[in-house]
Design an enzyme around this catalytic site. Structure first.
Site, PDB file in Angstrom:
ATOM      1  N   ASP A   5      46.209  49.133  40.960  1.00 34.74           N
ATOM      2  CA  ASP A   5      46.059  47.933  40.318  1.00 34.74           C
ATOM      3  C   ASP A   5      45.875  48.394  38.536  1.00 34.74           C
ATOM      4  O   ASP A   5      44.904  47.255  38.902  1.00 34.74           O
ATOM      5  CB  ASP A   5      46.168  46.274  40.777  1.00 34.74           C
ATOM      6  CG  ASP A   5      46.503  45.012  39.878  1.00 34.74           C
ATOM      7  OD1 ASP A   5      46.961  45.266  38.532  1.00 34.74           O
ATOM      8  OD2 ASP A   5      45.274  44.462  40.269  1.00 34.74           O
ATOM      9  N   SER A   6      45.962  47.949  37.382  1.00 33.35           N
ATOM     10  CA  SER A   6      45.095  48.129  36.199  1.00 33.35           C
ATOM     11  C   SER A   6      45.102  47.129  35.639  1.00 33.35           C
ATOM     12  O   SER A   6      45.988  46.831  34.909  1.00 33.35           O
ATOM     13  CB  SER A   6      45.417  49.441  35.865  1.00 33.35           C
ATOM     14  OG  SER A   6      44.404  49.844  35.202  1.00 33.35           O
ATOM     15  N   SER A  11      39.738  45.740  35.201  1.00 31.39           N
ATOM     16  CA  SER A  11      39.124  46.797  35.983  1.00 31.39           C
ATOM     17  C   SER A  11      40.576  47.494  37.176  1.00 31.39           C
ATOM     18  O   SER A  11      41.769  46.895  36.776  1.00 31.39           O
ATOM     19  CB  SER A  11      38.643  46.196  37.214  1.00 31.39           C
ATOM     20  OG  SER A  11      39.076  45.258  38.254  1.00 31.39           O
ATOM     21  N   ASP A  35      52.175  43.082  36.726  1.00 32.97           N
ATOM     22  CA  ASP A  35      50.955  41.853  37.549  1.00 32.97           C
ATOM     23  C   ASP A  35      51.600  40.266  38.212  1.00 32.97           C
ATOM     24  O   ASP A  35      51.175  39.874  39.464  1.00 32.97           O
ATOM     25  CB  ASP A  35      49.479  41.441  37.038  1.00 32.97           C
ATOM     26  CG  ASP A  35      49.415  40.768  35.242  1.00 32.97           C
ATOM     27  OD1 ASP A  35      50.590  40.945  34.441  1.00 32.97           O
ATOM     28  OD2 ASP A  35      48.959  40.025  35.632  1.00 32.97           O
ATOM     29  N   ARG A  36      52.278  40.332  36.686  1.00 36.00           N
ATOM     30  CA  ARG A  36      53.045  38.894  37.364  1.00 36.00           C
ATOM     31  C   ARG A  36      54.570  39.068  38.617  1.00 36.00           C
ATOM     32  O   ARG A  36      54.285  38.254  39.597  1.00 36.00           O
ATOM     33  CB  ARG A  36      53.562  38.294  35.968  1.00 36.00           C
ATOM     34  CG  ARG A  36      52.735  37.390  35.173  1.00 36.00           C
ATOM     35  CD  ARG A  36      52.708  37.130  33.833  1.00 36.00           C
ATOM     36  NE  ARG A  36      54.025  35.784  34.532  1.00 36.00           N
ATOM     37  CZ  ARG A  36      54.351  35.118  33.208  1.00 36.00           C
ATOM     38  NH1 ARG A  36      54.379  35.665  31.946  1.00 36.00           N
ATOM     39  NH2 ARG A  36      55.218  33.879  33.720  1.00 36.00           N
ATOM     40  N   ASP A  65      47.606  32.976  38.958  1.00 34.00           N
ATOM     41  CA  ASP A  65      46.293  34.218  39.075  1.00 34.00           C
ATOM     42  C   ASP A  65      45.441  33.520  37.783  1.00 34.00           C
ATOM     43  O   ASP A  65      45.601  33.663  36.577  1.00 34.00           O
ATOM     44  CB  ASP A  65      47.208  35.180  38.238  1.00 34.00           C
ATOM     45  CG  ASP A  65      46.155  36.237  38.601  1.00 34.00           C
ATOM     46  OD1 ASP A  65      45.100  35.919  38.642  1.00 34.00           O
ATOM     47  OD2 ASP A  65      47.198  37.823  38.480  1.00 34.00           O
TER      48      ASP A  65
END
Length: 240
Positions: free
Chosen positions: A6-7, A11, A92-93, A113
């Site tokens: 996960d970029s 980070s 990411d979602r 998040d």
């Protein structure tokens, strides 16, 4: 062993899963370190999620071990995506919603998040994903007040704050932190109007900070995105 990456905005997180269990988590911002981290592990499958434009860089660094899937809205997902512009939906979602469905199947969930941005994503108990909301995270709010005003200082998050600020710094802390907390509580309340049994799951760098301030029952799952990525990777095995 599965490798999920996960970029994010701040980070790069690596998760190593064995038989569905997250065994190790690493955090870095050094692309060359990616290869060094995974050298000693027997990796069979991998998936990359990135909100940056670095998926190809990461892929190149780990190709000596495995050829990864790249997460996008075009990949097979374990839920129905009803987002009107799926091509603009952040990976990411997507992963967060997949993680919520994996952990709480058959239940509706609101994923919050709390990171660089605060995102809200809703999936119902029939695994239909509809979308949600995006607002600035804590750090963005602090930076905006400093950047777009003539005299306000740049302030950083503190744990103990007063509701009534007695200085410029105190007023900014109250406005940003109490304001963001009130926003989250208000959003949870609006989503719960349609489903009182709604699960509220929080992840992201500021999740623990908000957990102590929210009066709602929430589940903090720091590695929700990694869990979701692994579930998407496993789900896509049937299509390969």
């Amino acid at each position: 062993m599965n490798l999920v990456i996960d970029s994010g905005n701040t980070s790069i997180k690596l998760g190593l899963f064995k038989n569905g269990t997250l065994e190790k988590v690493f955090t870095t911002n050094d692309y060359n370190q990616l290869a060094r981290i995974i050298t000693g592990f027997d990796i069979k499958r991998s998936i990359i999620s990135s909100v940056r434009k670095d998926q190809d860089i990461i892929k190149e660094k780990i190709l000596f071990k495995v050829n990864p899937l790249l997460l996008s809205s075009g990949l097979q997902l374990p839920f129905k995506n009803n987002y009107e512009t799926p091509q603009t939906l952040g990976p990411d979602r997507i992963a967060g919603v997949a993680g919520a469905y994996y952990l709480y199947p058959g239940k509706s969930s609101l994923v919050i998040d709390a990171g660089t941005c605060i995102t809200y994503d809703f999936i119902d108990k029939e695994k239909n994903y509809y979308g949600g909301a995006i607002s600035p995270g804590i750090s963005i709010r602090f930076k905006a007040l400093n950047a777009f005003t003539a005299g306000l200082p740049l302030v950083e998050k503190e744990e103990d704050i007063s509701f009534i600020g007695k200085s410029s710094k105190g007023s900014i802390l109250s406005g940003v932190l109490n304001g963001a907390t009130a926003e989250i509580l208000g959003m949870i309340g609006e989503f719960k109007k349609n489903d009182q049994e709604l699960n509220v799951i929080m992840c992201g760098g500021d999740a623990r900070f908000f957990e102590r301030r929210l009066k709602e029952t929430i589940f903090v799952v720091p590695d929700l995105v990694l869990i979701g990525l692994n579930s998407i990777l496993e789900y896509n095995e049937r299509f390969l």
